[in-house]
Design a protein around this motif. Structure first.
Motif, mmCIF file in Angstrom:
data_model
loop_
_atom_site.group_PDB
_atom_site.id
_atom_site.type_symbol
_atom_site.label_atom_id
_atom_site.label_comp_id
_atom_site.label_asym_id
_atom_site.label_seq_id
_atom_site.Cartn_x
_atom_site.Cartn_y
_atom_site.Cartn_z
ATOM 1 N N MET A 1 0.825 -1.202 0.000
ATOM 2 C CA MET A 1 0.000 0.000 0.000
ATOM 3 C C MET A 1 0.865 1.261 0.000
ATOM 4 S SD MET A 1 -3.138 -0.999 -0.263
ATOM 5 C CE MET A 1 -2.414 -2.208 -1.403
ATOM 6 N N HIS A 2 2.003 1.185 0.696
ATOM 7 C CA HIS A 2 2.913 2.330 0.706
ATOM 8 C C HIS A 2 3.415 2.616 -0.704
ATOM 9 C CE1 HIS A 2 6.588 4.440 2.741
ATOM 10 N NE2 HIS A 2 5.746 5.285 2.191
ATOM 11 N N LYS A 3 3.803 1.584 -1.411
ATOM 12 C CA LYS A 3 4.265 1.765 -2.782
ATOM 13 C C LYS A 3 3.125 2.204 -3.705
ATOM 14 C CE LYS A 3 8.408 -1.087 -2.783
ATOM 15 N NZ LYS A 3 9.183 -2.109 -3.513
ATOM 16 N N ALA A 4 1.936 1.651 -3.459
ATOM 17 C CA ALA A 4 0.791 2.055 -4.267
ATOM 18 C C ALA A 4 0.500 3.538 -4.108
ATOM 19 C CB ALA A 4 -0.441 1.235 -3.868
ATOM 20 N N MET A 5 0.721 4.062 -2.903
ATOM 21 C CA MET A 5 0.461 5.472 -2.639
ATOM 22 C C MET A 5 1.410 6.392 -3.402
ATOM 23 S SD MET A 5 -2.064 5.986 -0.473
ATOM 24 C CE MET A 5 -1.671 7.512 0.381
ATOM 25 N N GLU A 6 2.516 5.850 -3.851
ATOM 26 C CA GLU A 6 3.472 6.646 -4.607
ATOM 27 C C GLU A 6 3.116 6.700 -6.088
ATOM 28 O OE1 GLU A 6 7.121 4.684 -3.798
ATOM 29 O OE2 GLU A 6 7.252 5.383 -1.715
ATOM 30 N N ASP A 7 2.170 5.879 -6.496
ATOM 31 C CA ASP A 7 1.787 5.815 -7.905
ATOM 32 C C ASP A 7 0.989 7.055 -8.304
ATOM 33 O OD1 ASP A 7 1.492 3.789 -10.311
ATOM 34 O OD2 ASP A 7 -0.462 4.745 -10.041
ATOM 35 N N ALA A 8 1.309 7.605 -9.460
ATOM 36 C CA ALA A 8 0.655 8.838 -9.902
ATOM 37 C C ALA A 8 -0.846 8.653 -10.101
ATOM 38 C CB ALA A 8 1.297 9.317 -11.206
ATOM 39 N N ILE A 9 -1.249 7.477 -10.558
ATOM 40 C CA ILE A 9 -2.674 7.230 -10.795
ATOM 41 C C ILE A 9 -3.438 7.200 -9.471
ATOM 42 C CG2 ILE A 9 -4.337 5.525 -11.627
ATOM 43 C CD1 ILE A 9 -2.352 4.796 -13.815
ATOM 44 N N VAL A 10 -2.847 6.557 -8.462
ATOM 45 C CA VAL A 10 -3.499 6.501 -7.157
ATOM 46 C C VAL A 10 -3.597 7.895 -6.551
ATOM 47 C CG1 VAL A 10 -3.301 5.642 -4.791
ATOM 48 C CG2 VAL A 10 -2.836 4.116 -6.718
ATOM 49 N N ARG A 11 -2.526 8.653 -6.622
ATOM 50 C CA ARG A 11 -2.545 10.003 -6.051
ATOM 51 C C ARG A 11 -3.523 10.899 -6.806
ATOM 52 N NH1 ARG A 11 1.427 10.476 -2.242
ATOM 53 N NH2 ARG A 11 1.208 12.735 -2.159
ATOM 54 N N SER A 12 -3.615 10.694 -8.111
ATOM 55 C CA SER A 12 -4.585 11.458 -8.891
ATOM 56 C C SER A 12 -6.012 11.098 -8.484
ATOM 57 C CB SER A 12 -4.389 11.181 -10.385
ATOM 58 O OG SER A 12 -5.370 11.845 -11.158
ATOM 59 N N ALA A 13 -6.239 9.803 -8.216
ATOM 60 C CA ALA A 13 -7.568 9.376 -7.771
ATOM 61 C C ALA A 13 -7.928 10.016 -6.446
ATOM 62 C CB ALA A 13 -7.616 7.864 -7.661
ATOM 63 N N LEU A 14 -6.982 10.050 -5.510
ATOM 64 C CA LEU A 14 -7.236 10.685 -4.217
ATOM 65 C C LEU A 14 -7.497 12.180 -4.384
ATOM 66 C CD1 LEU A 14 -4.574 8.894 -1.977
ATOM 67 C CD2 LEU A 14 -7.028 8.457 -2.069
ATOM 68 N N GLN A 15 -6.740 12.795 -5.267
ATOM 69 C CA GLN A 15 -6.924 14.220 -5.535
ATOM 70 C C GLN A 15 -8.323 14.479 -6.077
ATOM 71 O OE1 GLN A 15 -4.753 16.730 -5.081
ATOM 72 N NE2 GLN A 15 -5.619 18.410 -6.294
ATOM 73 N N THR A 16 -8.765 13.644 -7.004
ATOM 74 C CA THR A 16 -10.092 13.787 -7.580
ATOM 75 C C THR A 16 -11.175 13.645 -6.525
ATOM 76 O OG1 THR A 16 -9.320 12.938 -9.710
ATOM 77 C CG2 THR A 16 -11.690 12.851 -9.298
#
Length: 332
Positions: free
Chosen positions: A280-295
């Motif tokens: 999950m820590h590595k997943a949080m570094e992914d641009a797509i995941v961070r973009s999803a959270l931002q959205t």
């Protein structure tokens, strides 16, 4: 009444979580290289598809699958304000095949507000915190008021008013109750099964206000179908800079941000917990995941098991205060 010390003891944050912090050397190399099985991991969510927790889980599951080299299947076990999902997890084998992604209220608030709870915080081990979210107060676009001040005046004049929430005893519920108490409104809370159902209710005029994660209302607000009256952040949200905070409207007790995190059944092997934590820590570094959270207007805030357990304990204290301030009557 559960205290912070009790909560830490129940969650095992001072014991099991500390052990987790010391076993990093057990796993070396890539997480994928340590995959033990192609059997899917179940990530259960207590709220319906399309809501904030569900969307967070699905974003993480896709990236986490690649990190683990093992499928992560998101399952929605809805109802009872998120309790059903945790009750399901409590009854699974503690073998690392099942986890639950949940807002903090289900662990930090519910022990204070339910007379009988089918689980307690000690049934679970913290894995990691993922993010924070705030909530907002909205109404339908054709409501007879356009600001929270106007709503208060309308409710006093008509001697009526309702607010909908996705779970009783959660932060959304306490915000509605504290607002009602502050203004002497006697607002009636109405419970819905999840965010999507609550959103439809406010659009259809079933409730006067909806109080929920901002992610449920972003697109509707842009389309002019709902009006956002206030947000629960301490300062104006960068996502909605034109919307006033509850605090600046005079409700200083209504600053509220909630965490979303992942827990495992108590006794899940340390290696399995750490493996998921690192994925999950590595997943949080992914641009797509961070973009999803931002959205979703969620603020990334990854914390490992020990810190997450401490955050849950602090949240438990905050909810205990909410219970006292609202004279909240225990739920069945």
């Amino acid at each position: 009444m559960t205290t912070r010390r009790d909560f830490l003891a129940e969650m095992g944050a001072s014991t099991a979580a500390v052990r987790l912090a010391g076993i990093g050397s057990i796993l070396t190399g890539s997480i994928a290289a340590n995959a033990q099985s192609s059997r899917p991991i179940t990530m259960v969510v207590g709220f319906p598809p399309g809501g904030g927790p569900d969307l967070v889980a699905r974003a993480l599951a896709e990236r986490g699958r690649r990190e683990l080299n093992q499928p992560i299947v998101v399952e929605n076990k809805t109802g009872a304000g998120g309790r059903i999902a945790l009750d399901w997890l409590r009854n699974q084998a503690a073998d690392g095949s099942a986890f639950c992604l949940t807002p903090a209220a289900m662990l930090a608030s519910y022990p204070h507000v339910y007379k009988k709870l089918s689980y307690n915080p000690g049934d679970f081990d913290p894995v990691c915190k993922i993010c924070h979210y705030h909530v907002c107060v909205v109404t339908r676009s054709d409501a007879p008021f356009s600001t929270l001040k106007e709503f208060v005046a309308w409710a006093k004049a008509t001697k009526k008013g309702t607010f909908g929430v996705p779970s009783r005893g959660s932060g959304t519920d306490f915000i509605g109750n504290l607002l009602s108490n502050a203004e002497g409104l006697g607002l009636e809370p109405v419970l819905y099964r999840g965010g999507p159902q609550l959103t439809q209710a406010v659009l259809g005029g079933e409730v006067d206000l909806a109080i929920n994660l901002s992610s449920n209302f972003i697109e509707l607000a842009k389309a002019g179908k709902v009006k956002i009256l206030a947000v629960s952040t301490a300062a104006r949200s960068s996502f909605s800079p034109s919307v006033p905070t509850l605090a600046e409207l005079g409700y200083r007790d209504l600053v509220f941000e909630e965490s979303i995190g992942i827990v495992a059944k108590k006794g899940t092997p340390e290696k399995a917990v750490l493996r998921m934590q690192e994925a999950m820590h590595k997943a949080m570094e992914d641009a797509i995941v961070r973009s999803a959270l931002q959205t979703l207007e969620h603020r990334p805030d990854f914390r490992a098991a020990k810190q997450y357990g401490e955050d849950l304990a602090a949240a438990s204290e905050r909810y205990r205060t909410f219970v006292q301030k609202t004279n909240f009557q225990p739920l069945d």
